[in-house]
Scaffold this motif. Structure first.
Motif: not given
Lengths: 398, 163
Positions: A204-208, A253, A255, A259
């Protein structure tokens, strides 16, 4: 029967043999029944053996007034109950908590032999408490043993949380699948070049802005060098590498569907026009011999689109092109009415009609034009139009 | 005065002047789940030979045992019989059946469970070529609407018989 043998032996020993003729071996049924053990007797005994010594008047007296032991046991139970009432009356009603506030006395808890803790209900002595009013109905009282009570206490077992988002891949075209596959492969290639595991693209990655970065990459495949991604913009490769997390977060987190939908929209935005025929770009000839890379690509596609490929298809896909064609393939129609042959039949043949659902008498009445009359008449008479008035009747279903 | 001929109204006979097909509608029912509908539905796809009439095409296709009826044979059958209204609808949880409706208002149904496509075609042909009359055993071989030419015998008219 074994019991007949001692009987026969006894008869023999008494010497009651006739002077003439052979020794009689026949034993009649009544002698056999008497010789059999009492447990095998089939007679009904109305008298209990142990009460045979007790006279009748004594037995009647005990059945009416109880035995000495039962009377003593009842008396001791009443005494214990009274003692419990007095103990409860002497105990304080309230106790103080840590903040010196008065709180109601907690109920006494015990542990049973299985290790389960349970509370003992408080005993209320109506004679002692004048404000106690006995309930006349069960409204508001705690119910024990109902279905809801059992369900509340029952162990629900392991709660399963699904991992795959809903499948949104049905509306994707070939060029859009190519864009999506390209984005995933560029990320995997960049990580492999940096010596990192391809699995990290699924973390999981946040906003890229990795979508815009991968669009600017050029993929080239050669049998010698393998697949190589070159970026026109300086620093784009480093930014892409940094956008992909290096560590798995402790609290993972899940998804949300929104998302995955956003990611899909990003992926298929600015998709090129469709290629003619089944031609695939050259970079799709990259072999997928590394199982880690193959599974990372498939997992990332699953995370974004919700599309799952069957295991036989995955194992029989040696290159990216095979995966691409497998993703492009439309699933077989589940119903005969959805097949192209029957759809063509519906269109091309004027005297043929294909219905997707079961045709009921109501459908036949509608074709003829009789149904509206029937429906109006039923409504006017206050009758149910479909089904009956039983609880749970499905309304509006034909 | 010469004998006057009896004036009779022409009796209608289907097929003498014009022919009206008695079967007006065929309903094909199948189940998506049950295996007994396999002959009606599933098949391996095959190529249709070109440059053939619809009738021949239909016959050729129907002769392939691996083809399903609804997917491959029905289109040719429907095109060959434009006067019959054909309806295809699922009937979940039931055996496949072909139901024919006739001009006299009666219906006939044939269950085609576990039949091959060729056999389904034959049953469809049976229903198509039938009329709505009930099935009965024909005791009299010859049927005619005409009255007896020389009159029916009675004991009162004729030569007296003496031994």
């Amino acid at each position: 029967m074994r019991a007949t043998r001692p009987l026969e032996q006894a008869l023999r020993l008494t010497g009651s043999r006739p002077t003439a003729g052979p020794t009689p071996t026949y034993i009649c049924l009544s002698c056999r029944a008497r010789a059999a053990p009492p447990s095998s007797h089939r007679q009904l005994h109305t008298t209990v053996p142990r009460a045979a010594d007790v006279p009748l008047y004594q037995r009647l007296k005990e059945s009416l007034f109880g035995t000495k032991e039962s009377v003593a046991a009842a008396k001791s139970r009443e005494e214990k109950q009274a003692q419990r009432f007095t103990d409860l009356a002497e105990r304080p009603r309230t106790s103080t908590d840590a903040d010196d506030n008065e709180v109601a006395r907690p109920l006494e808890t015990k542990t049973d032999k299985h290790g389960r803790r349970y509370e003992i209900a408080d005993i209320v002595d109506p004679a002692a408490r004048s404000d106690y009013v006995q309930a006349t109905t069960w409204q508001g009282l705690e119910t024990v043993g109902s279905v809801e009570w059992v369900k509340k206490r029952a162990d629900t077992g392991d709660v399963y949380a699904g991992f795959a988002p809903p499948d949104r891949s049905a509306r994707l075209r070939g060029a859009q699948w190519e864009m999506l596959l390209r984005h995933v492969v560029v990320e995997a290639v960049v990580l492999r070049k940096a010596g990192r595991s391809a699995e990290q693209i699924c973390w999981p990655r946040e906003g890229s802005d990795s979508w815009s970065l991968t669009r600017g990459a050029l993929l080239e495949y050669s049998s010698v060098g393998g697949l190589v991604a070159t970026f026109s913009e300086a620093g784009a490769e480093k930014r892409l590498r940094n956008a992909i997390p290096k560590k798995l977060p402790e609290v993972q987190a899940t998804q949300t569907p929104e998302d995955s939908g956003d990611q899909l929209r990003e992926a298929i935005a600015l998709a090129p026009p469709e290629r003619p025929g089944n031609a695939t770009p050259a970079w799709m000839a990259m072999p997928l011999q590394d199982p880690g890379l193959k599974l990372a690509i498939i997992k990332r596609i699953l995370q974004i689109t919700g599309r799952r490929l069957p295991d036989p298809v995955i194992s029989k896909s040696p290159t990216l092109a095979h995966l691409y064609h497998a993703l492009l393939a439309k699933p077989k129609p589940k119903r005969l009415a959805q097949t192209p042959q029957l759809k063509r039949l519906n269109i091309n043949i004027p005297n043929a009609t294909v219905h997707a659902g079961r045709q009921t008498p109501i459908h036949k009445d509608k074709e003829v034009g009789r149904w509206k009359v029937i429906e109006n008449e039923l409504i006017n008479r206050g009758l149910p139009v479909t089904g009956s008035r039983y609880q749970g009747a499905r309304i509006g279903v034909y | 005065m010469p004998l006057q001929a009896l004036r009779t109204v022409a009796k209608p006979q289907n097929g003498v002047g014009a022919f009206i097909l008695q079967c007006k509608r065929l309903d094909f029912h199948y189940c998506d789940w049950a295996g007994s509908s396999r002959g009606m539905k599933y098949a391996a796809k095959h190529r249709q030979p070109p440059h053939l009439s619809m009738q021949t095409l239909y016959l050729l296709i129907s002769s392939r045992s691996t083809s399903s009826f609804l997917k491959h044979n029905l289109s040719a059958f429907a095109a060959a019989n434009p006067s019959i209204e054909i309806s295809v609808s699922p009937r979940p949880g039931k055996h496949p059946v072909i139901r024919g409706s006739y001009v006299n208002g009666r219906e006939k149904a044939i269950c085609v469970r576990n039949l091959e496509p060729t056999e389904v075609v034959k049953k469809a042909e049976i229903l198509k070529s039938a009329n709505g009359e009930k099935l009965r055993i024909e005791r009299k071989v010859v049927k005619s609407l005409n009255e007896s030419v020389r009159g029916v015998w009675s004991p009162f008219h004729g030569r007296e018989y003496r031994i």
